[in-house]
Design a protein around this motif. Structure first.
Motif, PDB file in Angstrom:
ATOM      1  N   TYR A   1      20.932  29.929  44.625  1.00  0.00           N
ATOM      2  CA  TYR A   1      21.520  29.849  45.954  1.00  0.00           C
ATOM      3  C   TYR A   1      22.226  31.159  46.272  1.00  0.00           C
ATOM      4  CZ  TYR A   1      20.303  24.981  45.919  1.00  0.00           C
ATOM      5  OH  TYR A   1      19.590  23.813  45.878  1.00  0.00           O
ATOM      6  N   ILE A   2      22.068  31.601  47.499  1.00  0.00           N
ATOM      7  CA  ILE A   2      22.669  32.846  47.971  1.00  0.00           C
ATOM      8  C   ILE A   2      23.340  32.568  49.317  1.00  0.00           C
ATOM      9  CG2 ILE A   2      21.033  34.353  46.762  1.00  0.00           C
ATOM     10  CD1 ILE A   2      19.476  34.609  49.408  1.00  0.00           C
ATOM     11  N   PRO A   3      24.257  33.446  49.752  1.00  0.00           N
ATOM     12  CA  PRO A   3      24.894  33.232  51.055  1.00  0.00           C
ATOM     13  C   PRO A   3      23.856  33.211  52.174  1.00  0.00           C
ATOM     14  CG  PRO A   3      26.084  34.873  49.802  1.00  0.00           C
ATOM     15  CD  PRO A   3      24.814  34.595  49.059  1.00  0.00           C
ATOM     16  N   GLY A   4      24.042  32.291  53.099  1.00  0.00           N
ATOM     17  CA  GLY A   4      23.132  32.167  54.225  1.00  0.00           C
ATOM     18  C   GLY A   4      23.645  32.910  55.444  1.00  0.00           C
ATOM     19  N   PRO A   5      22.865  32.944  56.495  1.00  0.00           N
ATOM     20  CA  PRO A   5      23.229  33.706  57.690  1.00  0.00           C
ATOM     21  C   PRO A   5      24.487  33.204  58.395  1.00  0.00           C
ATOM     22  CG  PRO A   5      21.252  32.385  58.068  1.00  0.00           C
ATOM     23  CD  PRO A   5      21.569  32.288  56.611  1.00  0.00           C
ATOM     24  N   ALA A   6      24.822  31.931  58.237  1.00  0.00           N
ATOM     25  CA  ALA A   6      26.021  31.400  58.904  1.00  0.00           C
ATOM     26  C   ALA A   6      27.312  31.977  58.330  1.00  0.00           C
ATOM     27  CB  ALA A   6      26.048  29.880  58.814  1.00  0.00           C
ATOM     28  N   LEU A   7      27.250  32.542  57.131  1.00  0.00           N
ATOM     29  CA  LEU A   7      28.450  33.175  56.575  1.00  0.00           C
ATOM     30  C   LEU A   7      28.733  34.506  57.257  1.00  0.00           C
ATOM     31  CD1 LEU A   7      28.332  32.379  52.760  1.00  0.00           C
ATOM     32  CD2 LEU A   7      29.836  31.438  54.508  1.00  0.00           C
ATOM     33  N   GLY A   8      27.707  35.107  57.828  1.00  0.00           N
ATOM     34  CA  GLY A   8      27.895  36.311  58.619  1.00  0.00           C
ATOM     35  C   GLY A   8      28.228  37.570  57.854  1.00  0.00           C
ATOM     36  N   VAL A   9      28.144  37.522  56.535  1.00  0.00           N
ATOM     37  CA  VAL A   9      28.441  38.708  55.740  1.00  0.00           C
ATOM     38  C   VAL A   9      27.417  38.835  54.624  1.00  0.00           C
ATOM     39  CG1 VAL A   9      30.917  38.696  56.173  1.00  0.00           C
ATOM     40  CG2 VAL A   9      30.029  37.452  54.241  1.00  0.00           C
ATOM     41  N   ALA A  10      27.243  40.039  54.171  1.00  0.00           N
ATOM     42  CA  ALA A  10      26.370  40.261  53.021  1.00  0.00           C
ATOM     43  C   ALA A  10      27.093  39.787  51.762  1.00  0.00           C
ATOM     44  CB  ALA A  10      26.035  41.745  52.908  1.00  0.00           C
ATOM     45  N   PRO A  11      26.373  39.387  50.731  1.00  0.00           N
ATOM     46  CA  PRO A  11      27.020  38.932  49.509  1.00  0.00           C
ATOM     47  C   PRO A  11      27.912  40.000  48.896  1.00  0.00           C
ATOM     48  CG  PRO A  11      24.623  38.701  49.360  1.00  0.00           C
ATOM     49  CD  PRO A  11      24.931  39.377  50.653  1.00  0.00           C
ATOM     50  N   ALA A  12      29.053  39.566  48.418  1.00  0.00           N
ATOM     51  CA  ALA A  12      29.970  40.473  47.733  1.00  0.00           C
ATOM     52  C   ALA A  12      29.848  40.286  46.228  1.00  0.00           C
ATOM     53  CB  ALA A  12      31.398  40.212  48.188  1.00  0.00           C
ATOM     54  N   GLY A  13      28.725  39.810  45.777  1.00  0.00           N
ATOM     55  CA  GLY A  13      28.572  39.432  44.388  1.00  0.00           C
ATOM     56  C   GLY A  13      28.181  40.553  43.449  1.00  0.00           C
ATOM     57  N   MET A  14      28.400  41.769  43.837  1.00  0.00           N
ATOM     58  CA  MET A  14      28.106  42.862  42.933  1.00  0.00           C
ATOM     59  C   MET A  14      28.980  42.710  41.698  1.00  0.00           C
ATOM     60  SD  MET A  14      26.001  44.374  44.829  1.00  0.00           S
ATOM     61  CE  MET A  14      25.706  46.021  45.311  1.00  0.00           C
ATOM     62  N   ARG A  15      28.466  43.090  40.578  1.00  0.00           N
ATOM     63  CA  ARG A  15      29.234  42.935  39.333  1.00  0.00           C
ATOM     64  C   ARG A  15      30.610  43.588  39.426  1.00  0.00           C
ATOM     65  NH1 ARG A  15      26.439  41.128  34.723  1.00  0.00           N
ATOM     66  NH2 ARG A  15      24.216  41.097  35.043  1.00  0.00           N
ATOM     67  N   TRP A  16      30.704  44.736  40.064  1.00  0.00           N
ATOM     68  CA  TRP A  16      31.994  45.416  40.102  1.00  0.00           C
ATOM     69  C   TRP A  16      33.010  44.656  40.945  1.00  0.00           C
ATOM     70  CZ3 TRP A  16      34.344  47.139  44.504  1.00  0.00           C
ATOM     71  CH2 TRP A  16      33.549  47.280  45.643  1.00  0.00           C
ATOM     72  N   THR A  17      32.575  43.919  41.976  1.00  0.00           N
ATOM     73  CA  THR A  17      33.545  43.173  42.779  1.00  0.00           C
ATOM     74  C   THR A  17      34.076  41.976  42.004  1.00  0.00           C
ATOM     75  OG1 THR A  17      31.820  41.894  43.891  1.00  0.00           O
ATOM     76  CG2 THR A  17      32.569  43.877  44.992  1.00  0.00           C
ATOM     77  N   ALA A  18      33.219  41.314  41.249  1.00  0.00           N
ATOM     78  CA  ALA A  18      33.678  40.194  40.428  1.00  0.00           C
ATOM     79  C   ALA A  18      34.644  40.689  39.355  1.00  0.00           C
ATOM     80  CB  ALA A  18      32.488  39.477  39.798  1.00  0.00           C
ATOM     81  N   GLU A  19      34.336  41.822  38.761  1.00  0.00           N
ATOM     82  CA  GLU A  19      35.212  42.400  37.737  1.00  0.00           C
ATOM     83  C   GLU A  19      36.547  42.823  38.345  1.00  0.00           C
ATOM     84  OE1 GLU A  19      36.647  43.766  34.089  1.00  0.00           O
ATOM     85  OE2 GLU A  19      35.030  42.393  34.602  1.00  0.00           O
ATOM     86  N   LEU A  20      36.504  43.421  39.519  1.00  0.00           N
ATOM     87  CA  LEU A  20      37.730  43.814  40.201  1.00  0.00           C
ATOM     88  C   LEU A  20      38.600  42.592  40.472  1.00  0.00           C
ATOM     89  CD1 LEU A  20      39.467  45.955  41.641  1.00  0.00           C
ATOM     90  CD2 LEU A  20      38.107  45.496  43.700  1.00  0.00           C
ATOM     91  N   ARG A  21      38.002  41.530  40.974  1.00  0.00           N
ATOM     92  CA  ARG A  21      38.762  40.297  41.227  1.00  0.00           C
ATOM     93  C   ARG A  21      39.375  39.768  39.947  1.00  0.00           C
ATOM     94  NH1 ARG A  21      35.948  35.687  44.149  1.00  0.00           N
ATOM     95  NH2 ARG A  21      37.967  34.851  43.677  1.00  0.00           N
ATOM     96  N   ARG A  22      38.614  39.769  38.864  1.00  0.00           N
ATOM     97  CA  ARG A  22      39.106  39.258  37.587  1.00  0.00           C
ATOM     98  C   ARG A  22      40.321  40.050  37.114  1.00  0.00           C
ATOM     99  NH1 ARG A  22      39.205  40.215  32.515  1.00  0.00           N
ATOM    100  NH2 ARG A  22      37.958  42.103  32.540  1.00  0.00           N
ATOM    101  N   ARG A  23      40.269  41.360  37.264  1.00  0.00           N
ATOM    102  CA  ARG A  23      41.362  42.206  36.793  1.00  0.00           C
ATOM    103  C   ARG A  23      42.586  42.174  37.700  1.00  0.00           C
ATOM    104  NH1 ARG A  23      39.301  47.519  33.760  1.00  0.00           N
ATOM    105  NH2 ARG A  23      37.570  46.591  32.631  1.00  0.00           N
ATOM    106  N   VAL A  24      42.381  42.068  38.982  1.00  0.00           N
ATOM    107  CA  VAL A  24      43.474  42.145  39.950  1.00  0.00           C
ATOM    108  C   VAL A  24      44.204  40.814  40.128  1.00  0.00           C
ATOM    109  CG1 VAL A  24      43.937  42.510  42.413  1.00  0.00           C
ATOM    110  CG2 VAL A  24      42.496  44.100  41.169  1.00  0.00           C
ATOM    111  N   HIS A  25      43.486  39.718  39.976  1.00  0.00           N
ATOM    112  CA  HIS A  25      44.068  38.405  40.276  1.00  0.00           C
ATOM    113  C   HIS A  25      45.377  38.125  39.545  1.00  0.00           C
ATOM    114  CE1 HIS A  25      44.519  34.014  40.236  1.00  0.00           C
ATOM    115  NE2 HIS A  25      44.217  34.166  41.513  1.00  0.00           N
ATOM    116  N   PRO A  26      45.499  38.367  38.227  1.00  0.00           N
ATOM    117  CA  PRO A  26      46.775  38.068  37.556  1.00  0.00           C
ATOM    118  C   PRO A  26      47.947  38.873  38.128  1.00  0.00           C
ATOM    119  CG  PRO A  26      45.054  38.532  35.945  1.00  0.00           C
ATOM    120  CD  PRO A  26      44.485  38.832  37.281  1.00  0.00           C
TER     121      PRO A  26
END
Length: 103
Positions: free
Chosen positions: A71-96
């Motif tokens: 499953y991938i984001p559909g057109p109703a979300l209105g944005v391109a996927p932010a699922g690049m590995r670096w964005t997930a890693e950034l979220r993991r590091r920044v969240h705490p």
């Protein structure tokens, strides 16, 4: 795949199915792809329930399926996927740190 859901104050009268559908939208938005088995595991629901929720998101245009049946984001979300590995890693590091600031 390991996902981390943000902890927020629960509403007084939560609706589990709506919460699960919105959680799926967050996962699609943040990671870009989602397998059915990962969705079921993350939400603690059966694969058939996850399938029905994702089918509704596809029906409403919030999700789509790629050639590998992920499953991938559909057109109703209105944005391109932010699922690049670096964005997930950034979220993991920044969240705490953001959580500590918030507390």
């Amino acid at each position: 795949m390991q996902f981390k859901r943000y902890r927020r104050k629960r509403p007084s009268y939560p609706i589990a199915s709506v919460d699960n559908a919105l959680a799926l939208l967050e996962l699609l938005r943040d990671f870009g792809t989602l397998r059915l088995s990962d969705a079921a595991l993350e939400l603690g629901i059966s694969r058939s329930t996850a399938h029905r929720l994702l089918a509704m998101l596809v029906y409403r245009g919030f999700a789509d399926q790629d050639a590998a049946h992920r499953y991938i984001p559909g057109p109703a979300l209105g944005v391109a996927p932010a699922g690049m590995r670096w964005t997930a890693e950034l979220r993991r590091r920044v969240h705490p740190h953001l959580q500590a600031l918030s507390d």
